[in-house]
Design a protein around this motif. Sequence first.
Motif, PDB file in Angstrom:
ATOM      1  N   LYS B   5       0.833  -1.322   0.052  1.00 46.69           N
ATOM      2  CA  LYS B   5       0.174   0.200  -0.023  1.00 46.69           C
ATOM      3  C   LYS B   5       1.016   1.155   0.028  1.00 46.69           C
ATOM      4  CE  LYS B   5      -3.042  -2.231   3.176  1.00 46.69           C
ATOM      5  NZ  LYS B   5      -2.858  -2.457   4.553  1.00 46.69           N
ATOM      6  N   PRO B   6       0.434   2.126  -0.855  1.00 48.10           N
ATOM      7  CA  PRO B   6       1.262   3.499  -0.739  1.00 48.10           C
ATOM      8  C   PRO B   6       1.424   4.021   0.429  1.00 48.10           C
ATOM      9  CG  PRO B   6      -0.002   3.502  -2.688  1.00 48.10           C
ATOM     10  CD  PRO B   6      -0.362   2.308  -2.130  1.00 48.10           C
ATOM     11  N   PHE B   7       2.200   4.784   1.167  1.00 49.08           N
ATOM     12  CA  PHE B   7       2.354   5.515   2.308  1.00 49.08           C
ATOM     13  C   PHE B   7       2.139   6.931   2.074  1.00 49.08           C
ATOM     14  CE2 PHE B   7       3.759   7.080   6.385  1.00 49.08           C
ATOM     15  CZ  PHE B   7       3.231   6.345   7.197  1.00 49.08           C
ATOM     16  N   LYS B   8       1.289   7.658   2.849  1.00 51.18           N
ATOM     17  CA  LYS B   8       1.223   8.978   2.490  1.00 51.18           C
ATOM     18  C   LYS B   8       2.330   9.670   3.348  1.00 51.18           C
ATOM     19  CE  LYS B   8      -1.923  12.752   1.995  1.00 51.18           C
ATOM     20  NZ  LYS B   8      -2.098  13.644   2.959  1.00 51.18           N
ATOM     21  N   ILE B   9       3.021  10.633   2.806  1.00 56.09           N
ATOM     22  CA  ILE B   9       4.010  11.278   3.482  1.00 56.09           C
ATOM     23  C   ILE B   9       3.706  12.686   3.251  1.00 56.09           C
ATOM     24  CG2 ILE B   9       5.772   9.513   3.798  1.00 56.09           C
ATOM     25  CD1 ILE B   9       7.247  11.930   1.603  1.00 56.09           C
ATOM     26  N   ILE B  10       3.951  13.522   4.429  1.00 57.22           N
ATOM     27  CA  ILE B  10       4.314  15.025   4.417  1.00 57.22           C
ATOM     28  C   ILE B  10       5.709  15.238   4.873  1.00 57.22           C
ATOM     29  CG2 ILE B  10       3.141  17.264   4.725  1.00 57.22           C
ATOM     30  CD1 ILE B  10       0.736  15.857   5.382  1.00 57.22           C
ATOM     31  N   SER B  11       6.464  15.859   3.792  1.00 60.66           N
ATOM     32  CA  SER B  11       7.800  16.237   4.480  1.00 60.66           C
ATOM     33  C   SER B  11       8.135  17.386   3.858  1.00 60.66           C
ATOM     34  CB  SER B  11       8.841  15.271   4.329  1.00 60.66           C
ATOM     35  OG  SER B  11       8.723  14.857   3.062  1.00 60.66           O
ATOM     36  N   LYS B  12       9.274  18.237   4.415  1.00 64.39           N
ATOM     37  CA  LYS B  12       9.771  19.572   3.842  1.00 64.39           C
ATOM     38  C   LYS B  12      11.302  19.118   2.959  1.00 64.39           C
ATOM     39  CE  LYS B  12       8.222  23.864   5.490  1.00 64.39           C
ATOM     40  NZ  LYS B  12       8.608  24.994   6.406  1.00 64.39           N
ATOM     41  N   VAL B  13      10.962  19.599   1.747  1.00 63.97           N
ATOM     42  CA  VAL B  13      12.405  19.167   1.111  1.00 63.97           C
ATOM     43  C   VAL B  13      13.010  20.525   0.567  1.00 63.97           C
ATOM     44  CG1 VAL B  13      13.394  17.895  -0.945  1.00 63.97           C
ATOM     45  CG2 VAL B  13      11.533  16.807   0.583  1.00 63.97           C
ATOM     46  N   ASN B  14      14.058  20.869   0.751  1.00 60.34           N
ATOM     47  CA  ASN B  14      14.487  21.951   0.627  1.00 60.34           C
ATOM     48  C   ASN B  14      13.718  23.393   0.677  1.00 60.34           C
ATOM     49  OD1 ASN B  14      16.962  20.867  -0.102  1.00 60.34           O
ATOM     50  ND2 ASN B  14      16.383  20.636  -2.270  1.00 60.34           N
ATOM     51  N   GLY B  15      12.857  23.159   1.783  1.00 59.87           N
ATOM     52  CA  GLY B  15      12.009  24.249   2.137  1.00 59.87           C
ATOM     53  C   GLY B  15      10.600  24.242   1.677  1.00 59.87           C
ATOM     54  N   SER B  16      10.378  23.255   0.485  1.00 58.27           N
ATOM     55  CA  SER B  16       8.917  23.203   0.096  1.00 58.27           C
ATOM     56  C   SER B  16       8.316  22.058   0.728  1.00 58.27           C
ATOM     57  CB  SER B  16       9.183  23.136  -1.292  1.00 58.27           C
ATOM     58  OG  SER B  16       9.838  24.001  -1.923  1.00 58.27           O
ATOM     59  N   THR B  17       7.044  22.144   1.142  1.00 60.41           N
ATOM     60  CA  THR B  17       6.250  21.008   1.491  1.00 60.41           C
ATOM     61  C   THR B  17       5.916  19.872   0.193  1.00 60.41           C
ATOM     62  OG1 THR B  17       5.244  22.499   3.077  1.00 60.41           O
ATOM     63  CG2 THR B  17       4.084  20.268   2.364  1.00 60.41           C
ATOM     64  N   VAL B  18       6.429  18.764   0.568  1.00 62.20           N
ATOM     65  CA  VAL B  18       6.156  17.887  -0.482  1.00 62.20           C
ATOM     66  C   VAL B  18       5.029  16.713   0.182  1.00 62.20           C
ATOM     67  CG1 VAL B  18       7.314  15.705  -1.491  1.00 62.20           C
ATOM     68  CG2 VAL B  18       8.528  17.925  -1.431  1.00 62.20           C
ATOM     69  N   GLU B  19       4.092  16.435  -0.606  1.00 66.06           N
ATOM     70  CA  GLU B  19       3.152  15.232  -0.236  1.00 66.06           C
ATOM     71  C   GLU B  19       3.203  14.336  -1.084  1.00 66.06           C
ATOM     72  OE1 GLU B  19      -0.322  18.420   1.579  1.00 66.06           O
ATOM     73  OE2 GLU B  19      -0.879  16.180   1.545  1.00 66.06           O
ATOM     74  N   LEU B  20       3.389  13.182  -0.546  1.00 66.98           N
ATOM     75  CA  LEU B  20       3.579  12.097  -1.784  1.00 66.98           C
ATOM     76  C   LEU B  20       2.872  10.819  -1.054  1.00 66.98           C
ATOM     77  CD1 LEU B  20       7.199  12.141  -3.082  1.00 66.98           C
ATOM     78  CD2 LEU B  20       5.218  12.660  -4.521  1.00 66.98           C
ATOM     79  N   GLY B  21       2.377  10.165  -2.110  1.00 65.08           N
ATOM     80  CA  GLY B  21       2.068   8.434  -1.796  1.00 65.08           C
ATOM     81  C   GLY B  21       3.233   7.659  -2.018  1.00 65.08           C
ATOM     82  N   VAL B  22       3.983   7.174  -1.009  1.00 64.99           N
ATOM     83  CA  VAL B  22       5.125   6.380  -1.401  1.00 64.99           C
ATOM     84  C   VAL B  22       5.152   5.141  -1.405  1.00 64.99           C
ATOM     85  CG1 VAL B  22       7.030   8.347  -1.102  1.00 64.99           C
ATOM     86  CG2 VAL B  22       6.590   6.642   0.643  1.00 64.99           C
ATOM     87  N   ASN B  23       5.738   4.202  -2.238  1.00 64.92           N
ATOM     88  CA  ASN B  23       5.950   2.710  -2.199  1.00 64.92           C
ATOM     89  C   ASN B  23       6.853   2.433  -0.916  1.00 64.92           C
ATOM     90  OD1 ASN B  23       6.668   0.090  -2.386  1.00 64.92           O
ATOM     91  ND2 ASN B  23       5.998   0.122  -4.541  1.00 64.92           N
ATOM     92  N   PRO B  24       6.616   1.672  -0.118  1.00 65.80           N
ATOM     93  CA  PRO B  24       7.402   1.642   1.308  1.00 65.80           C
ATOM     94  C   PRO B  24       8.630   0.792   0.829  1.00 65.80           C
ATOM     95  CG  PRO B  24       5.290   0.261   1.692  1.00 65.80           C
ATOM     96  CD  PRO B  24       5.324   1.239   0.433  1.00 65.80           C
ATOM     97  N   GLY B  25       8.740   0.106  -0.173  1.00 64.44           N
ATOM     98  CA  GLY B  25       9.952  -0.664  -0.833  1.00 64.44           C
ATOM     99  C   GLY B  25      10.894   0.385  -1.432  1.00 64.44           C
ATOM    100  N   ARG B  26      10.795   1.630  -1.329  1.00 64.83           N
ATOM    101  CA  ARG B  26      11.543   2.484  -1.912  1.00 64.83           C
ATOM    102  C   ARG B  26      12.252   3.252  -0.868  1.00 64.83           C
ATOM    103  NH1 ARG B  26       8.805   6.272  -5.902  1.00 64.83           N
ATOM    104  NH2 ARG B  26      10.686   6.553  -7.033  1.00 64.83           N
ATOM    105  N   ARG B  27      13.559   3.940  -1.370  1.00 64.28           N
ATOM    106  CA  ARG B  27      14.378   4.548  -0.345  1.00 64.28           C
ATOM    107  C   ARG B  27      14.326   6.006  -0.526  1.00 64.28           C
ATOM    108  NH1 ARG B  27      19.786   2.064  -2.464  1.00 64.28           N
ATOM    109  NH2 ARG B  27      18.611   3.033  -4.294  1.00 64.28           N
ATOM    110  N   LEU B  28      14.621   6.765   0.570  1.00 64.20           N
ATOM    111  CA  LEU B  28      14.582   8.128   0.325  1.00 64.20           C
ATOM    112  C   LEU B  28      15.380   8.725  -0.901  1.00 64.20           C
ATOM    113  CD1 LEU B  28      14.470  11.147   1.210  1.00 64.20           C
ATOM    114  CD2 LEU B  28      16.295  10.908   2.888  1.00 64.20           C
ATOM    115  N   ILE B  29      16.619   8.058  -1.259  1.00 65.68           N
ATOM    116  CA  ILE B  29      17.538   8.522  -2.417  1.00 65.68           C
ATOM    117  C   ILE B  29      16.677   8.069  -3.730  1.00 65.68           C
ATOM    118  CG2 ILE B  29      18.609   5.962  -2.528  1.00 65.68           C
ATOM    119  CD1 ILE B  29      21.033   7.677  -3.420  1.00 65.68           C
ATOM    120  N   ASP B  30      15.662   6.933  -3.549  1.00 66.40           N
ATOM    121  CA  ASP B  30      15.056   7.132  -4.786  1.00 66.40           C
ATOM    122  C   ASP B  30      14.012   8.028  -5.172  1.00 66.40           C
ATOM    123  OD1 ASP B  30      16.306   4.654  -5.255  1.00 66.40           O
ATOM    124  OD2 ASP B  30      14.979   3.391  -3.994  1.00 66.40           O
TER     125      ASP B  30
END
Lengths: 295, 165, 770
Positions: B5-30
Amino acid sequence: MLPSFNYYQPASLQEALTLLASLPRPKKLLAGGTDLVPALRRGELYPANVVSISGLSEMKEIKMERGLILIGALAAFSDLVCPPCFEGAHRLVAEAAGQIGGPQIRNQGTIGGNIVNASPAGDMLPPLVALGARVRLCREAGERAVFLSDFLGDAGGACIAPEEILVEVSFPALPVNAAGSFVKLGRRNSLAISRISAATVIIYDSYGRIEEARLALGSVGPKPVRVPSAEALLKGQKPAPDLLEEVVASVGEAVGVLLGSRSSASYKKAAVRGVARQVLQKADPRFMNSGEING
Amino acid sequence: MVEMKPFKIISKVNGSTVELGVNPGRRLIDILREDLGLTGTKEGCGEGECGACTVLINGRPVNACLVLAPEMNGKEIITIEGLTPEDELHPIQEAFLEAGAVQCGFCTPGMILTAKALLDKNSDPDEKAVKTAISGNLCRCTGYVKIVAAIRLAAAKLAAREGSI
Amino acid sequence: MTGWRDGGLDPGNSVIGQSCPRVDGVSKVKGKTLFAADLNINGALYCRVLRSQVPNAILRSVDCSEALKVPGVVAVYTAADIPGENRVGIIVKDEPVLVEDRIRRAGDALALVVGRTEEALEEAVRKIQIDYQSQPGVFSVMEAMGEGAPAVHGENNIQSATSIVRGDADAAVSGARVVVTRRYTTQMAEHAYLEPEAGLAAVEDGVIKVWVSTQNPHYDRREISRMLGVGRHRVRVTQAPTGGGFGGKLDISVQCLLALAAFKTGRPVKMVYRREESFVASPKRHPYIIDYTSACDAEGRLLAVKIKIIGDTGAYASYGPATLKRAAVHAAGPYAVPNALIESYCVYTNNPTAGAMRGFGVPQMAFAHEAQMDLLAEALGIDPFTIRLRNCLKPGDITVTGQCLSHSVGIKETIEKARDRAMELGMLGKPAKNYGVGVGCMWYGIGNTGAPNPAGAFLDLLEDGTVVVLTGCADIGQGSDMVLAQIAAEELGVNIENVYVLSGDTGVSPDAGATSASRQTYVSGNAVYSAARQVKEILAREAREILGSGDANLDFRSGFVWRGGKKTEVTVKEIISGCGKKGILTLGSGCFNPPATGLNAEGQGMPYATYSYATQVAEVKVDTETGKVAVIRLVAAHDVGRAINPQSVEGQIEGGCLMGMGYALLEEVNLSGGVIENPRLAEYLLPMSLDAPEIHPVIVEEPESTGPFGAKGVGEPALIPTAAAIANAISKALGIRFCSLPVTPEKILAALEKRDGYLIQSAESTQQRR
């Protein structure tokens, strides 16, 4: 891309415990992830469910209460390097944490993860064993506390159920007249796996003699080993260079017996003498020859 | 095979808010490289042994290859692209250029972010402190000499800038 | 910004010897540089290779039917799908792109999967069915050279041999005062550039375009065109910014596989090696076995050397033949040796392929010849610096290949300067226990060994003072773009900022050969220099007409024409527009091939046009209980001819020293039956910042008259003597000679244990005659 799994981010320890109790196996707990993520990438683990507890700030606290030092299992290694409670005799905790991996790993990896992974080369284990640490484990139905030395299996690994979470490690604060230190021997000076590590705790009597000495070695067996013969030699003595020579020799012999005919034995039983020497001299300068103190 | 199941994240990347549904089998670098186009974060080993993928999470250097994507949730992340506005150079970047600390450039973004975290908490690090701070960042080109010099030069530049304000 | 408006270079304001900033620096510090893995084309497919796990086998069949059923998989290719020749190799075409019938090493590519997602590729690779029959392999050179050993290729495992015969070595040895004989062994090492191999390919207008991390785009084009059976005009290889190479990106990695996939599917394709694959697939540094005898007179003057070198080149030749030939040429070290008998063998085994790695087979030799020098000095009770000064090459000396060195022989100065710096730093004469100081010297021939290795360059001077340089020279991080820009700027008198170097693109730039053999400053530098000279000639012709001065010595600086060192009123802009009116463009093309000759059957000839020289001094402390060595300081004095960019020369020296330290103490590819046991950065350890010693570079400039502004090369020399110096320092610290690299804590403790009863093995002896 890693193998597929479901991922959960519980908001509290209680929620995490409930989840762990209900989710089917195989399941894995994620704390820092510095060991778990590479293992997933290499295809060594295929959990169906991963429960992340990395955000549970209640498990990151480091505090001193009623003569005990309590460390939340999610405290990162870099959180263990500076606190005042790890100065003085307790500095072996900070010294070990400060030499794990590199700075990035220390910012992410946790003391709980290091304990539960129970690697023979786990750097936090010898100091915690030397300090007589206990771990507290919770499950939905209750909790238990156990000495770390018993928690670590004799054949390697940790005695933990998939439904359990290690929440805290604690040890009795050392008295004022005590000393401690940690030394790690790696092939290089950072991002190195311990080839041998040693932690010592020394408690003195009011005459400056050693009332109790504990010496725990890492990477010479599946889990940290104490060296009773060396500890016995130290007990009741005043630290001095001659005494150190006897102790070092006895550590070498003990490790020779432990490692038997393993391929690393001939190197380790010799090198451990140097590591034992360094850890005791670092704990108490009276073990040094006068020349060495200045040098 | 588990259906993720995609996992919903809200984070701040380089000052901008990012909202994404991410596949948990991926890594931050991806996520950074593939979804957000932030290719300044490099993959050198995929197991936390080289530091080329160093990013700052809540101000601390971390290997982006060891962080599961959903772990971004609620975090503030800085990558090399977020160090300064598009057309500016940070004093650390200037110092790397002046000191000749750049050769192939593959370790450079991670090295600069590690330096940033160091200088944020220690404004005048000695050589040992610099070497310790970058001891998780591998460089195969420079022998680290000019990188250490650059970070100390950056400290001086930052101090001078502080002084002039 | 234009060259003329800003005035350009004034006379006396030379850009040569200035530490100009790198042209690629700003985008690198901003993280904007797009390395191959950062490139993408919408809709690009991904590729993954199935590699052999076994080192030697007959491949009977590759069944892709199940793999093709995996959703997302577009195609699976095997050797049968290759339209042209399925053989690549820089010197010998002996390596298949995809194995058709015989597996020769663990890591050989068996099939190529192309698909839409990484997950699909992973699954498909698992589902390919391989039917093979394992064969007994050979995993040591001794075994491989023995009677009846299974042949890796053809009938004989000796891929090539070089011999050098000069004077009568046997006679000289028998009359010598001291004769030292030892066997040295060195390990297999990995380049471990930080950027794993990667590339992108697409077909556009019938041209197969490949963007790739590489050290030699023109070679890549040749191999792709042969493999696809298409003309070279249908292949364009563009070097992507390359995150280090050190020799490991000279061979074909992803190039042919990508081109094949793009050619067959007609779609853009992308491929990035994981670190493990980079370890398994890329070439390594050759392990050597060196039997070395040195003989000298009572003053320590070398009389003769007898040397036998065997190098394990693994399953494919790669740069092996050149590596072992170079080893033979450099075997005697930077010393005058009147009598020499040197043989070297490049031997096939079923181990991973060994190819070029920084130093090209010479670091191994330096380890041996420098240990020998110390052993001779010890036998005679003379100082390590003294014996080297007594023997080092001087102008007028003849090398073991019979080459007379007329000039630019800086070895003596590097020994003296290294010694002086070591003295200043207080490294010499320390009485401390378990401390040691060791010396390592080296020489290194610039460019390919006794073989043509030309480079070309085009140069275009535009009206506004912009200079465009087109060169095939691949900048792999060492900074050749900057050096070439400096050379062009200097010759044409423009500001460095106005020089645009477009490098490493076979679509636009001429072949400059490989970025290897420390050759690009010297060879491509000369090509750019000569292209700039041509443009200068065009300007001078026009200027002479305008000035009405037929024979005047003209120069172009700060946008003006200078006559006899004095500024005239005529601007360069006027000259260019004058040319334009006549239909003359200010274009130049240059090419340079180092003046060298091949070696004859006795190894005599002039294999290189020029040599770089170096002396390094290492200070170490050994913990005799744990065997751990701390390198405290390294002094590195290098004769580079002329430092075009001193900061960049220092950068090369510092980086080389640390890589050399890794080679001395840490780095070793461990093999078990031809399979790499430690293909990860967690297990193959490189030095990190806390391991790095103080490094003190000393630049020595003995100008090379055939070099651009006197320059030679430094890239490889930086590393060559480091392991030798460190090993010698350890030997001094402990009084024990180590003849095997790397000098690990295990080896040190084992040697210490038997120090008192240290047995001299049969291959080792030191004889003294009165």
